[in-house]
Design an enzyme around this catalytic site. Structure first.
Site, PDB file in Angstrom:
ATOM      1  CG  ASP A 326      34.806 -22.740 -18.162  1.00 46.33           C
ATOM      2  OD1 ASP A 326      34.400 -22.072 -17.198  1.00 46.33           O
ATOM      3  OD2 ASP A 326      34.196 -23.716 -18.630  1.00 46.33           O
ATOM      4  CG  ASP A 522      32.896 -26.862 -21.672  1.00 47.48           C
ATOM      5  OD1 ASP A 522      32.769 -25.879 -20.914  1.00 47.48           O
ATOM      6  OD2 ASP A 522      32.322 -27.941 -21.468  1.00 47.48           O
ATOM      7  CG  ASP A 526      33.190 -20.946 -21.458  1.00 47.99           C
ATOM      8  OD1 ASP A 526      33.284 -20.180 -20.490  1.00 47.99           O
ATOM      9  OD2 ASP A 526      33.101 -22.181 -21.352  1.00 47.99           O
TER      10      ASP A 526
END
Length: 778
Positions: A326, A522, A526
């Protein structure tokens, strides 16, 4: 038909369903087998062989029921594990009355299982935190009243009131005033966004402005946030169970053992020989050495701020070849930072930042916090504001030092002189957001903010490639432009931007089809992707609880370089585990041949197996020590020098802003005012920048060389420092020429401007290279 959220099974239920033993059972078995072996040894030493055999037989019997349960659990999952050999050996020793051998095998079996499940004990994959974030009720308009109702009672077309700081309960559309929303929980993008009347809003986002009305487009069960919960649960359910390293090797070691034992029995007609083969073939290198190496790796990782939820996860991490990352909060810091300060021609960047921060002191906005933090880091003294008012989406207004000021967006009809248009273009090229400062209605400067890449991101990705990772991919809900810019800066292999949680799961599944895949994130958005990957890694220091709960690995420090530490440790621990297992099995095969030939009795074979165990366990314990590829520990003095230099870099950034702004403002024929600014700038460079560079050369780099003798780092930094000093001297020479003559020629002005721009570029690059190559401090 709407999906209704089902209760999430507890870890204990999940472990029982999978045939995974409970920690208490293994600890009890270890205590019983150790006590039986010790009591039998004491009885034998006191010349009581019958009592010794009884103790050892009881220890052997105690191990058979749990071992059978573990075997049946493995068979239900579709494979015969390493425990089957141990069960056969235990039964064989009882059949031929070799009780000491049985007690030794029972103790080894209990020890191995305790080691392994001790690592698995931290596993907790439930996603309750996703539900905890979701609201349980909503405020619904009913005529002139606002009534608090349970979330399940919300129907399509109901009008809801979403207060400041509240989570949007269902998908809907904004009514009336513009809504200011923090959508980071879904997209990862840290900047607040505005949604005008009629625009759609998804459940799960946070109201970052004033209260607004929302017309529901869906019920709670059919809204975005409930969908994320379902996706995470489905992704976790579809993840293949991790197969132990020991079980993979047992797949061929088991039939080979049975074949040798059966052949010895057929050829010799001796049951004792067959049992002796089973005893020396008891896969203690698999039961003990491999778990010891893995658990040692887990211990090393935990000391580095990495919590790995079980040995199987570490084994898979050591074999992974694709890492998906990410962007926001993982490769970037996850919050906006001041990256540029632009001043009107009559002002300085320090003055603009100081005034903007003075007005923003009491604002709750995330951008205001970034402006105030930057001013305080640069040591600027803030003035108390008065008559402060804030309009969500527009900014704050008030009186500072007796003048009316505003911080926020520049009105569409505001006067835009050339420097304002240049600032807007620069922000567009840099991919940053501008917060404007106006004084008495006129633009006085702007502060540029961006969520920059972490300083350790590039170094981390290089270390991942060095550890064997072959493919690095960016998955983000952020816009395409900043995502592609980050991917280009870090040399990633692919980038997928503007992804929904469903899109991230699709991307993870596509990558899993080609290689073992690690997903790093995080945020709540996600969590489904983390659960869908072979290994999910959560940035747990500031990330959401949901991502941490859905992950197999949690980085407890807010540093992405811990990911490289985890992969490096996992690769080494797995390599040592394989060495220990194969080496031990090789020695066991030789002992099996001797037992089949009648050269080893079961008890002697058990003692020989103990010697093999000691050898392979000592080798496995090497996982506790750092390998050559791991980061060398820094001395306290080196850590202190690195922190001091990093802090000085932050302070010197304001000086670099002044260098670039001075270059922007130099006219073709500089007057006395411009020469005075140049003198002040040159003096600051001589008194602040050059001493910093010389101190690093004199103190920091010799200290780093003692920890990691890398001459290339020192050489590159020395070359940059030499060039910086040359340019500063050249700027001083231009000022001396102008002071001694009628002024500057056009050629001098061009060269001076080139020197200023060049100095700004070289110093920024020099700082970035230093920070990116410095070892990270704890």
């Amino acid at each position: 038909m709407h999906h209704r959220l089902r209760p999430i099974p507890t870890e204990a239920v999940r472990r029982a369903a999978a045939g995974i033993p409970q920690p208490r059972l293994e600890q009890a078995l270890l205590s019983v087998t150790a006590a039986a072996l010790t009591a039998g040894g004491a009885a034998w030493l006191t010349d009581a062989p019958a009592a010794a055999d009884l103790c050892w037989a009881l220890g052997t019997l105690a191990a058979i029921p749990p071992a059978l349960a573990w075997v049946l659990g493995a068979l239900r999952r579709g494979h015969a594990g390493v425990d089957l050999i141990a069960v056969l050996a235990l039964a064989g020793t009882l059949a031929v009355r070799e009780y000491l051998a049985g007690a030794l095998i029972a103790l080894m079996l209990a020890s191995g299982r305790t080691l392994e499940t001790g690592a698995q004990r931290r596993a907790s994959h439930d996603l309750r935190s996703l539900l905890e974030h979701a609201p349980r009720s909503a405020r619904r308009r009913s005529g002139e009243d606002v009534v608090l109702v349970p979330l399940d009672e919300i129907a399509v077309d109901d009008v809801l009131v979403v207060g400041p700081g509240e989570v949007v309960p269902v998908d809907g559309r904004v009514l009336g005033a513009t809504a200011v929303l923090d959508e980071s929980v879904l997209t990862g993008e840290p900047m607040a966004v505005e949604r005008a009347a009629g625009r759609p809003v998804r459940s799960g986002v946070v109201n970052a402005g004033h209260a607004f009305d929302l017309r529901a487009d869906a019920t709670a069960q059919a809204s975005t946030y409930a969908g994320i919960v379902r996706l995470a649960r489905e992704a976790e359910a579809e993840s293949a169970p991790v197969v132990r390293l020991a079980d993979r090797y047992a797949a061929w070691f088991l039939p080979l053992t049975l074949a040798v034992a059966g052949l010895a029995w057929l050829v010799s007609g001796s049951t004792v020989r067959a049992v002796a083969v089973l005893v020396v073939a008891t896969p203690c290198p698999l039961l003990l050495a491999a778990p010891v190496a893995v658990v040692s790796g887990l211990s090393r990782a935990s000391r580095s701020g990495v919590v790995i939820r079980g040995g199987g996860v570490l084994e898979v991490l050591g074999r992974a070849r694709t890492v998906l990352l990410d962007k926001t909060g993982t490769l970037t810091g996850g919050h906006p930072q001041v990256v540029d300060v632009i001043a009107a021609p009559a002002r300085t960047p320090e003055d603009v930042l100081r005034l903007a921060a003075s007005l923003d002191q009491y604002s709750p906005h995330v951008l205001a916090h970034a402006v105030v933090d930057a001013a305080r880091e640069r040591g600027l003294r803030l003035s108390p504001p008065a008559d402060v008012a804030e309009e969500p989406g527009r900014g704050a207004t008030g009186i500072v030092e007796g003048r009316r000021m505003a911080v926020g967006r520049l009105a569409a009809d505001a006067d835009r002189p050339e420097w304002v248009r240049a600032a807007e273009n620069r922000a567009l090229l840099d991919g940053s957001a501008l917060v404007w400062l106006t004084v008495d209605g006129r633009p006085a400067g702007a502060v540029g903010l961006r969520d920059p890449l972490r300083r350790d991101a590039a170094r981390t990705l290089r270390r991942l490639r060095g550890a064997g990772v072959q493919r690095l991919v960016l998955l983000t809900g952020d816009r395409s432009e900043p995502a592609r810019e980050a991917a280009a800066a870090l040399g990633l292999d692919a980038v997928h931007a503007e992804l929904t949680p469903e899109g991230k799961i699709t991307a993870v599944r596509a990558e899993r089809a080609h290689a073992l895949t690690v997903m790093v994130g995080d945020g709540v958005n996600d969590a489904p992707a983390l659960a869908a990957a072979d290994v999910g890694v959560a940035m747990g220091a500031r990330g959401s609880t949901a991502s941490s709960e859905a992950a197999d690995i949690v980085l407890t420090a807010d540093r992405v370089d811990r990911l490289a530490d985890a992969v490096t440790i996992a690769v080494r621990a797995r390599r040592i585990a394989v060495q220990s297992a194969l080496g031990g099995m090789g020695m066991s095969l030789a002992a099996m041949a001797a037992a089949a030939a009648g050269l080893l009795a079961p008890a002697a074979g058990a003692l020989l197996q103990e010697g093999i165990d000691v050898a392979v366990i000592l080798n496995a314990l090497r996982s506790l020590r750092p390998g050559r590829a791991e980061r060398s520990p820094l001395s306290p003095s080196a850590e202190a020098l690195i922190r001091r230099s990093a802090a000085e870099h932050e302070k010197l950034n304001a000086l670099l802003d002044a260098v670039r702004d001075t270059a922007d403002r130099i006219p073709a024929e500089p007057g006395e005012r411009h020469l005075r600014e140049l003198r002040e700038l040159h003096q600051a460079l001589v008194e602040r920048l050059l001493p910093h560079e010389r101190a690093e050369e004199r103190e920091l780099y010799p200290e780093l060389a003692r920890t990691s003798p890398d001459s290339a780092l020192v050489a590159a930094s020395s070359c940059a420092r030499t060039e910086i000093e040359r340019i500063v001297r050249r700027i001083g020479a231009h000022i001396e020429l102008a002071d001694s003559g009628p002024g500057m020629t056009s050629a001098q002005v061009d060269d001076l401007r080139a020197c200023l721009y060049g100095l700004d570029a070289i110093v920024r690059l020099h700082f970035a290279q230093e920070e990116e190559t410095w070892p990270s401090t704890s």
